[in-house]
Design a protein around this motif. Structure first.
Motif, PDB file in Angstrom:
ATOM      1  N   ASP A 252      -6.891 -32.169  -1.731  1.00 16.87           N
ATOM      2  CA  ASP A 252      -6.704 -32.199  -3.183  1.00 16.87           C
ATOM      3  C   ASP A 252      -7.909 -31.627  -3.920  1.00 16.87           C
ATOM      4  O   ASP A 252      -7.770 -31.027  -4.988  1.00 16.87           O
ATOM      5  CB  ASP A 252      -6.455 -33.632  -3.664  1.00 16.87           C
ATOM      6  CG  ASP A 252      -5.159 -34.201  -3.116  1.00 16.87           C
ATOM      7  OD1 ASP A 252      -4.269 -33.396  -2.789  1.00 16.87           O
ATOM      8  OD2 ASP A 252      -5.051 -35.431  -3.008  1.00 16.87           O
ATOM      9  N   ARG A 253      -9.080 -31.815  -3.334  1.00 13.14           N
ATOM     10  CA  ARG A 253     -10.307 -31.435  -4.049  1.00 13.14           C
ATOM     11  C   ARG A 253     -10.650 -29.955  -3.890  1.00 13.14           C
ATOM     12  O   ARG A 253     -11.704 -29.509  -4.312  1.00 13.14           O
ATOM     13  CB  ARG A 253     -11.462 -32.299  -3.561  1.00 13.14           C
ATOM     14  CG  ARG A 253     -11.845 -32.054  -2.102  1.00 13.14           C
ATOM     15  CD  ARG A 253     -12.758 -33.136  -1.563  1.00 13.14           C
ATOM     16  NE  ARG A 253     -12.021 -34.363  -1.270  1.00 13.14           N
ATOM     17  CZ  ARG A 253     -12.568 -35.435  -0.707  1.00 13.14           C
ATOM     18  NH1 ARG A 253     -13.840 -35.449  -0.406  1.00 13.14           N
ATOM     19  NH2 ARG A 253     -11.833 -36.498  -0.449  1.00 13.14           N
ATOM     20  N   LEU A 254      -9.783 -29.173  -3.265  1.00  9.00           N
ATOM     21  CA  LEU A 254     -10.067 -27.759  -3.024  1.00  9.00           C
ATOM     22  C   LEU A 254      -8.940 -26.934  -3.621  1.00  9.00           C
ATOM     23  O   LEU A 254      -7.777 -27.116  -3.272  1.00  9.00           O
ATOM     24  CB  LEU A 254     -10.171 -27.495  -1.519  1.00  9.00           C
ATOM     25  CG  LEU A 254     -10.694 -26.127  -1.098  1.00  9.00           C
ATOM     26  CD1 LEU A 254     -12.190 -26.019  -1.400  1.00  9.00           C
ATOM     27  CD2 LEU A 254     -10.461 -25.924   0.399  1.00  9.00           C
TER      28      LEU A 254
ATOM     29  N   VAL B 110     -16.549 -34.175   3.939  1.00 10.93           N
ATOM     30  CA  VAL B 110     -16.580 -33.522   2.631  1.00 10.93           C
ATOM     31  C   VAL B 110     -15.180 -33.265   2.091  1.00 10.93           C
ATOM     32  O   VAL B 110     -14.905 -33.451   0.896  1.00 10.93           O
ATOM     33  CB  VAL B 110     -17.369 -32.198   2.730  1.00 10.93           C
ATOM     34  CG1 VAL B 110     -17.176 -31.346   1.478  1.00 10.93           C
ATOM     35  CG2 VAL B 110     -18.851 -32.488   2.941  1.00 10.93           C
ATOM     36  N   LEU B 111     -14.272 -32.858   2.976  1.00  8.59           N
ATOM     37  CA  LEU B 111     -12.946 -32.440   2.538  1.00  8.59           C
ATOM     38  C   LEU B 111     -11.911 -33.560   2.573  1.00  8.59           C
ATOM     39  O   LEU B 111     -10.866 -33.472   1.932  1.00  8.59           O
ATOM     40  CB  LEU B 111     -12.468 -31.262   3.393  1.00  8.59           C
ATOM     41  CG  LEU B 111     -13.354 -30.014   3.342  1.00  8.59           C
ATOM     42  CD1 LEU B 111     -12.890 -28.981   4.360  1.00  8.59           C
ATOM     43  CD2 LEU B 111     -13.358 -29.408   1.944  1.00  8.59           C
ATOM     44  N   GLY B 112     -12.157 -34.561   3.392  1.00  6.21           N
ATOM     45  CA  GLY B 112     -11.227 -35.680   3.455  1.00  6.21           C
ATOM     46  C   GLY B 112      -9.986 -35.424   4.278  1.00  6.21           C
ATOM     47  O   GLY B 112      -9.017 -36.184   4.206  1.00  6.21           O
ATOM     48  N   VAL B 113      -9.991 -34.356   5.067  1.00  4.63           N
ATOM     49  CA  VAL B 113      -8.872 -34.055   5.974  1.00  4.63           C
ATOM     50  C   VAL B 113      -9.453 -33.628   7.317  1.00  4.63           C
ATOM     51  O   VAL B 113     -10.570 -33.124   7.380  1.00  4.63           O
ATOM     52  CB  VAL B 113      -7.958 -32.935   5.423  1.00  4.63           C
ATOM     53  CG1 VAL B 113      -7.289 -33.367   4.126  1.00  4.63           C
ATOM     54  CG2 VAL B 113      -8.739 -31.641   5.218  1.00  4.63           C
TER      55      VAL B 113
ATOM     56  N   VAL C  93     -16.478 -23.365   1.986  1.00  5.77           N
ATOM     57  CA  VAL C  93     -17.446 -24.435   1.781  1.00  5.77           C
ATOM     58  C   VAL C  93     -18.839 -23.829   1.725  1.00  5.77           C
ATOM     59  O   VAL C  93     -19.173 -22.972   2.547  1.00  5.77           O
ATOM     60  CB  VAL C  93     -17.348 -25.477   2.916  1.00  5.77           C
ATOM     61  CG1 VAL C  93     -18.492 -26.476   2.836  1.00  5.77           C
ATOM     62  CG2 VAL C  93     -16.016 -26.208   2.860  1.00  5.77           C
ATOM     63  N   PRO C  94     -19.672 -24.253   0.782  1.00  6.23           N
ATOM     64  CA  PRO C  94     -21.043 -23.727   0.714  1.00  6.23           C
ATOM     65  C   PRO C  94     -21.802 -24.012   2.009  1.00  6.23           C
ATOM     66  O   PRO C  94     -21.462 -24.923   2.763  1.00  6.23           O
ATOM     67  CB  PRO C  94     -21.657 -24.481  -0.467  1.00  6.23           C
ATOM     68  CG  PRO C  94     -20.506 -24.952  -1.277  1.00  6.23           C
ATOM     69  CD  PRO C  94     -19.393 -25.217  -0.304  1.00  6.23           C
ATOM     70  N   PRO C  95     -22.853 -23.247   2.270  1.00  4.49           N
ATOM     71  CA  PRO C  95     -23.645 -23.454   3.502  1.00  4.49           C
ATOM     72  C   PRO C  95     -24.191 -24.879   3.604  1.00  4.49           C
ATOM     73  O   PRO C  95     -24.514 -25.506   2.592  1.00  4.49           O
ATOM     74  CB  PRO C  95     -24.773 -22.439   3.357  1.00  4.49           C
ATOM     75  CG  PRO C  95     -24.245 -21.394   2.444  1.00  4.49           C
ATOM     76  CD  PRO C  95     -23.351 -22.115   1.481  1.00  4.49           C
TER      77      PRO C  95
END
Length: 347
Positions: free
Chosen positions: A69-71, A35-38, A12-14
């Protein structure tokens, strides 16, 4: 650096969080969860700029409950893949599945009514807050080189049960506690000082005698005061305004003036005269022939020798990436001990 079952799945970006403290991970996981949803949990510190446990930029190894899913999984050919080799000094909660295992252990004793929140994690503890029908409870895991907090709390509770948190469950290196009322006391009000300090002195007076815990090997001239149980880190940040003292992992047996010196070092300057007076008067009530002020004068130097021993023990027992938390601390404590000793001898 994001992992699932120990396998790197992305980065993940800073981002910026409000808390400056590296081990204060509640705002970190709150951001990542959103941000990640988990659900996420911080396993350990990988690297940090700056020093002193705060500020700068830090990199964590973070565990995901599942790959979102988004990663997308990094392509090893791009060089973006990271390995996390194990080390014998890694703490159990810093390994894959460690935080989840702590929460699962706590849930054997309480029924959770909402998400478990990871509040703190570093080389000395992992701390979760769990909501229940009867209020929040706190699950804590700590290393084997620290004192057994349940054992220490039981000693204190035998004299003053309201001075320590209520233990709901315990096993080696784990503790489940009810929430202690009030707020942390980095700036303790006078009425909190005059409540907690005499009560702690009364407990120490009652427990005085042969050592029931480890001895650090640093002594102070007695001046009529006995060896007894020491908290070891008796600063006001470990107090709650409701009258409870937390974090007993540094407990050991020794001269009680060492706890007073630790407290005075951390307390705001305007409260120090009240602390010294309250502590000395309390001990004179229990030991009328003692000279607490002279003992405290010697303890101002000796407490830093204890600090050097403790910090070196931390460094000897934690993995390389987390040594940054304590790097240089033994040397700083020894310098302070020497400086204070010169001042004491010149009086």
């Amino acid at each position: 650096m994001l992992t699932v079952d120990g396998r790197h799945v992305g980065t993940v970006p800073p981002f910026t969080v409000d808390s400056p403290w590296w081990n204060d991970v509640e705002p970190v996981t709150a951001h990542l969860d959103a941000v990640l949803g988990v659900p996420t949990s911080v396993l350990r510190l990988v690297s940090a700029t700056g020093s002193g446990m705060r500020d700068g930029t830090v990199t964590y190894q973070v565990e995901l409950a599942a790959a979102p899913d988004r990663l997308s999984t990094p392509d090893p050919s791009t060089g973006a893949r990271h390995d996390f080799p194990d080390t014998p000094l890694r703490m159990p909660w810093a390994r894959p599945g460690g935080p989840a295992a702590l929460v699962a252990w706590a849930e054997r004793s309480v029924t959770r009514t909402g998400p478990a929140v990871q509040v703190k994690t570093w080389n000395l503890s992992c701390l979760y807050r769990l909501p229940t029908d009867s209020g929040h409870v706190w699950a804590k895991e700590f290393p084997s080189f620290m004192a057994d907090e349940a054992e220490v709390i039981a000693l204190v509770a035998a004299v003053d049960p309201a001075l320590v948190p209520q233990v709901l469950a315990a096993e080696p290196r784990r503790l489940l506690m009810a929430e202690s009322p009030g707020a942390d006391c980095w700036h303790p009000a006078p009425e909190v000082i005059t409540d907690i300090v005499p009560r702690w002195v009364a407990v120490q007076a009652a427990l005085a005698g042969p050592a029931r815990l480890r001895v650090r090997g640093v002594d102070v001239p007695a001046f009529g005061l006995p060896h007894t149980l020491l908290h070891g880190d008796f600063h006001p940040g470990n107090w709650r305004s409701g009258g409870t003292v937390l974090d007993w992992g540094d407990a050991h047996w020794g001269h009680p003036a060492l706890d007073a010196a630790r407290l005075i070092d951390f307390a705001p300057a305007e409260t120090r005269p009240l602390i010294e007076r309250t502590w000395a008067e309390a001990w004179r009530r229990h030991r009328p022939d003692s000279d607490p002020e002279r003992a405290l004068d010697h303890a101002r130097s000796a407490v830093h020798l204890v600090g050097a021993l403790v910090y070196q023990e931390f460094l000897d027992n934690i993995e390389e990436s987390e040594r940054v938390y304590h790097a240089g601390d033994p040397e700083r404590e020894l310098a302070l001990a020497q400086s204070r000793a010169v001042r004491t001898s010149s009086r």
